[in-house]
Design a protein around this motif. Structure first.
Motif, short mmCIF file in Angstrom:
data_model
loop_
_atom_site.label_atom_id
_atom_site.label_comp_id
_atom_site.label_asym_id
_atom_site.label_seq_id
_atom_site.Cartn_x
_atom_site.Cartn_y
_atom_site.Cartn_z
N LEU A 516 0.82 -1.20 0.00
CA LEU A 516 0.00 0.00 0.00
C LEU A 516 0.86 1.26 0.00
N LEU A 517 1.79 1.33 0.93
CA LEU A 517 2.53 2.57 1.11
C LEU A 517 3.57 2.81 0.03
N ARG A 518 4.19 1.76 -0.48
CA ARG A 518 5.17 1.97 -1.54
C ARG A 518 4.51 2.53 -2.79
N ALA A 519 3.24 2.25 -2.96
CA ALA A 519 2.52 2.78 -4.12
C ALA A 519 2.09 4.23 -3.91
N LEU A 520 1.85 4.62 -2.65
CA LEU A 520 1.28 5.93 -2.38
C LEU A 520 2.30 6.98 -1.96
N LEU A 521 3.44 6.55 -1.40
CA LEU A 521 4.42 7.52 -0.92
C LEU A 521 5.03 8.29 -2.09
N ASP A 522 5.22 9.61 -1.88
CA ASP A 522 5.89 10.39 -2.91
C ASP A 522 7.41 10.31 -2.72
N ASP A 523 8.14 11.02 -3.56
CA ASP A 523 9.60 10.97 -3.49
C ASP A 523 10.18 12.10 -2.66
N ASP A 524 9.30 12.87 -1.98
CA ASP A 524 9.75 14.00 -1.18
C ASP A 524 9.91 13.55 0.27
N PRO A 525 11.12 13.46 0.78
CA PRO A 525 11.30 12.98 2.16
C PRO A 525 10.85 13.98 3.21
N THR A 526 10.51 15.21 2.80
CA THR A 526 10.11 16.22 3.77
C THR A 526 8.60 16.31 3.95
N THR A 527 7.85 15.42 3.31
CA THR A 527 6.39 15.39 3.50
C THR A 527 6.01 14.13 4.28
N ILE A 528 4.83 14.17 4.87
CA ILE A 528 4.30 13.03 5.61
C ILE A 528 3.01 12.58 4.93
N GLU A 529 2.92 11.29 4.68
CA GLU A 529 1.70 10.72 4.11
C GLU A 529 0.82 10.16 5.23
N ILE A 530 -0.44 10.51 5.21
CA ILE A 530 -1.41 9.93 6.12
C ILE A 530 -2.47 9.23 5.28
N VAL A 531 -2.65 7.94 5.53
CA VAL A 531 -3.55 7.12 4.72
C VAL A 531 -4.69 6.64 5.60
N LEU A 532 -5.91 6.91 5.16
CA LEU A 532 -7.10 6.52 5.92
C LEU A 532 -7.62 5.20 5.35
N ILE A 533 -7.75 4.20 6.23
CA ILE A 533 -8.21 2.87 5.84
C ILE A 533 -9.48 2.54 6.61
N ASN A 534 -10.08 1.40 6.27
CA ASN A 534 -11.31 1.02 6.98
C ASN A 534 -11.01 0.43 8.36
N ARG A 535 -10.09 -0.53 8.42
CA ARG A 535 -9.76 -1.13 9.72
C ARG A 535 -8.49 -1.94 9.57
N PHE A 536 -7.88 -2.25 10.70
CA PHE A 536 -6.74 -3.17 10.72
C PHE A 536 -7.27 -4.59 10.87
N GLY A 537 -6.68 -5.50 10.11
CA GLY A 537 -7.22 -6.86 10.02
C GLY A 537 -7.28 -7.58 11.35
N ARG A 538 -6.27 -7.41 12.19
CA ARG A 538 -6.25 -8.11 13.48
C ARG A 538 -6.95 -7.31 14.57
N GLY A 539 -7.28 -6.05 14.29
CA GLY A 539 -7.97 -5.23 15.27
C GLY A 539 -7.13 -4.88 16.48
N SER A 540 -5.81 -4.89 16.32
CA SER A 540 -4.93 -4.68 17.47
C SER A 540 -4.61 -3.22 17.73
N ARG A 541 -5.01 -2.34 16.84
CA ARG A 541 -4.66 -0.93 17.00
C ARG A 541 -5.59 -0.08 16.16
N ILE A 542 -5.47 1.26 16.34
CA ILE A 542 -6.31 2.18 15.56
C ILE A 542 -5.45 3.12 14.70
N GLY A 543 -4.14 3.03 14.86
CA GLY A 543 -3.25 3.85 14.06
C GLY A 543 -1.83 3.29 14.11
#
Length: 696
Positions: A516-543
């Motif tokens: 997921l992230l290798r496809a969405l991350l840009d080439d600018d190391p000075t930016t931060i990507e935040i990706v909103l998903i539906n849920r984590f598969g194991r339900g062990s966390r929220i972020g």
């Protein structure tokens, strides 16, 4: 027979008519008579208040009263005075004492002001505080009209928690790091009382000899760089009103109670201190005004929330850049819908909302993410199967075998893998084969899992135009015949949630996360990507956050699921995960020390209240600015709202050398009557703050 002036009438009806005509004539003459009008609407006042202009409205490092060029559009404290009904084309203005008039673009004691159409406007300001009432003046003359207004040059200032004056040309104000309604905010402060929290503010008013009921306002005003869709530039964000001031010793100015600046609505409504909180944003104008009932004019001064971004100090404004991506659960062509929000427009609003919430938190450190409505937010498809993983998770070396791969419907020639090849060697061999067939291939080395034999590696494949490719096996043939070194194709399938890492694989991430992230991350190391998903598969966390300090190939990215989004002002998940990235620390303070559930970086606190997990300490802000600021190897924080500094600014760094008005020595923390810093809550009190949502 009745008499009215020189008019004689013989009946009541004629008397009434004469009165009406006489009153109308006098009204007409009154309207035509020259009138001096003060900025607050007062007409022909005999006396007025004028403020000492000691702030720095244009942020050039020079106090406004020493400015070489003075213009009303640049100086909020110039007072406009208007004279109408003149019978001449010009008006002479003279000032005395501590008052000055604007003459062109300079302040002086005399000015000739044009009066087109019998109307003249001029601007006044104060350059020296009065010692007694009415010891200054302004006098106007033109076409037989003269007026003299006695002036008292008063001063208002912002005091910090130590009762020290903060000056606009070198100081700023900031939100507090304390829990809003704790004991560090004095409720009924005495005149000389200080506060252990230096960011608490109060107003001081110097107005010698002027009596009457005074009102002091402490206001927050949005600026061009702090405005949002909800609060436009030059719109007042909030105000705290003091209708009574605390009188000081004889010959000293009066003071208000203390005010605490806050960044969010929960703190604004903190129980017990609602009348002492003021909502602000980074680079807002904090304006203090004072007026006296029945007296023309008022006093004012400005300070900014945070210093200009060209500076280096702890209050210099900084900005981070986020790219927010909201995933669809399937590709749009297949009927995919955003994983949050019922429409794409609503999904974009939720994405922008993450910027708003993060701004409220990082205001504590003088950091903003900019205007949410101008942020880079988009709804995107889950990526195709474009990532080839070698030795995922375990990092085993090859025993020897052959890899057969199909790319965008084309079968590639078999790639032989020699025995003992590590994952990186195999990935490079595959990349060479892909490039020989006209594709682009980028190899990334993953951090070892805690249980892995060696590193794994990924190959991201794109076509010649740069679009992500679609990978697959060649019919029923296996991807690889090697019995040890597994070859996998990454696939993002949100129907069962996103498979998350565990504590043993956190530095590498799972194959689905990397795909997921290798496809969405840009080439600018000075930016931060935040990706909103539906849920984590194991339900062990929220972020989740991917942190450079972990040594992984995925950095400066965070994932947030629906639960994390819904717990916006309870867990502040987006700000918490970003904190790992800004601080470059994958751990939590409660993993290494005592549990302090009011801190943003606590691992599991959740409470939508003033005591909830949202505080950043002064030390954390210093670390954040050092590790991610403009001087860091990867500068995630950029300079925000830089200003042009006057070449004359250095000479005013230590100005004033003496108080501009009588000002008592500052109170210090621990002085008699000062508030004391509260003790940390007991374990029982802390347990009431809420737990259960794991923010990794």
């Amino acid at each position: 027979m009745y008499s009215l002036g020189i008019v004689r009438v013989s009946s009541p009806s004629r008397l009434a008519l004469a009165v009406t005509l006489l009153v109308s004539a006098r009204s007409a003459r009154a309207q035509d008579a020259p009138t001096l009008r003060w900025s607050d609407g007062a007409r022909d006042p005999a006396a007025a208040l004028l403020g000492l202009n000691h702030d720095d409205d244009n942020d050039d490092g020079v106090p406004d009263l020493f400015a070489e060029r003075v213009r009303p559009e640049d100086d909020n404290d110039l007072v406009a005075v208007e004279v109408t009904g003149l019978t001449t084309g010009a008006l002479r203005v003279d000032t005395g004492g501590g008052a000055r008039v604007l003459d062109g673009e300079r302040l002086g004691t005399h000015a000739i002001v044009a009066a087109p159409g019998g109307r003249a406007r001029f601007w006044l300001t104060g350059v020296e505080a009065s010692r007694t009432r009415d010891d200054s003046f302004v006098a106007v003359e033109g076409g037989g009209f003269t007026r003299r207004v006695a002036l008292t040059i008063g001063a208002v200032a912002v005091l910090d928690g130590e009762n020290s004056v903060r000056l606009g040309h070198r100081d700023a104000v900031a939100v507090s790091h304390e829990i809003t309604h704790n004991a560090t905010l004095p409720r009924n402060a005495r005149w000389a009382q200080g506060s252990p929290d230096r960011e608490n503010l109060r107003a001081e008013v110097w107005l010698p000899g002027v009596t009457g009921h005074g009102t002091t306002l402490i206001e927050a005003w949005a600026t061009e760089v702090s405005a949002t869709a909800r609060v436009e530039a030059a719109q007042r964000r909030g105000v705290v009103t003091f209708r009574e001031q605390l009188a000081g010793p004889a010959g000293e100015p009066s003071r208000t109670g203390f005010v605490r600046l806050v960044g969010d609505d929960i703190d604004l409504r903190a129980p017990g201190v609602e009348s002492q909180t003021l909502l602000v944003a980074l680079r807002d104008r904090l304006v203090v005004r004072h007026s006296v009932e029945g007296v023309a004019g008022s006093l004012s001064t400005d300070l900014r929330v945070g210093r200009p971004g060209n500076e280096e100090g702890p209050l210099a404004a900084r900005r981070a850049v986020w790219r927010v991506r909201v995933l669809r659960h399937l590709a749009a062509a297949a009927g995919g819908l955003p994983v949050v929000g019922d429409t794409e427009a609503r999904a974009l609003d939720i994405g922008r909302r993450q910027i708003t919430l993060a701004n409220e938190i990082y205001l504590q450190c003088g950091v903003t993410l900019g205007r949410p409505d101008a942020a880079d937010v988009a709804v995107v498809d889950p990526p195709p199967r474009a990532v080839l993983s070698v030795s995922d998770d375990h990092g085993l070396h090859a025993e020897g075998g052959t890899v057969r791969l199909r790319v965008n419907g084309r079968n590639l020639a078999p790639v032989a893998v020699p025995p003992q090849s590590d994952a990186v060697s195999t990935a490079l061999a595959l990349a060479r084969a892909l490039e020989a067939s006209g594709f682009r291939a980028v190899v990334s080395v993953n951090a070892m899992t805690d249980y892995g034999a060696d590193h794994s590696a990924d190959v991201v494949v794109r076509d010649a135009r740069g679009a992500l490719a679609n990978l697959g096996p060649q019919g029923a043939a296996p991807l690889s015949t090697d019995r040890s070194q597994r070859i996998d194709i990454g696939q993002v399938d949100l129907r069962d949630g996103l498979t998350e890492f565990n504590n043993l694989s956190s530095t590498a991430g799972t194959l689905e996360e990397r795909s997921l992230l290798r496809a969405l991350l840009d080439d600018d190391p000075t930016t931060i990507e935040i990706v909103l998903i539906n849920r984590f598969g194991r339900g062990s966390r929220i972020g989740e956050a991917f942190v450079e300090g972990d040594g992984g190939a995925l950095v400066n990215a965070l994932l947030l699921d629906r639960t994390g989004i819904a717990a916006e002002r309870e867990a502040w998940t987006q700000a918490h995960e970003a904190g790992h990235i800004f601080l470059n620390e994958p751990w939590h303070p409660d993993n290494l020390g005592p549990d302090r559930p009011w801190l943003l970086m606590d691992s599991d606190a959740s409470l939508g209240a003033v005591t909830g997990p949202k505080r950043l300490t002064v030390e954390e802000c210093a670390h954040l600015r050092e590790r991610s600021g403009p001087g860091a190897p990867v500068a995630l924080l950029r300079r925000f709202d830089p200003r042009a500094v006057s070449g004359r600014a250095p000479r005013y760094v230590a100005w004033p050398e003496a108080p501009l008005w009588p000002h008592a020595a500052p109170a210090v923390e621990g002085a008699p009557g000062a508030a004391t810093r509260p003790e940390p809550p007991t374990p029982r009190e802390a347990s009431a703050l809420g737990f259960g949502l794991v923010r990794d």
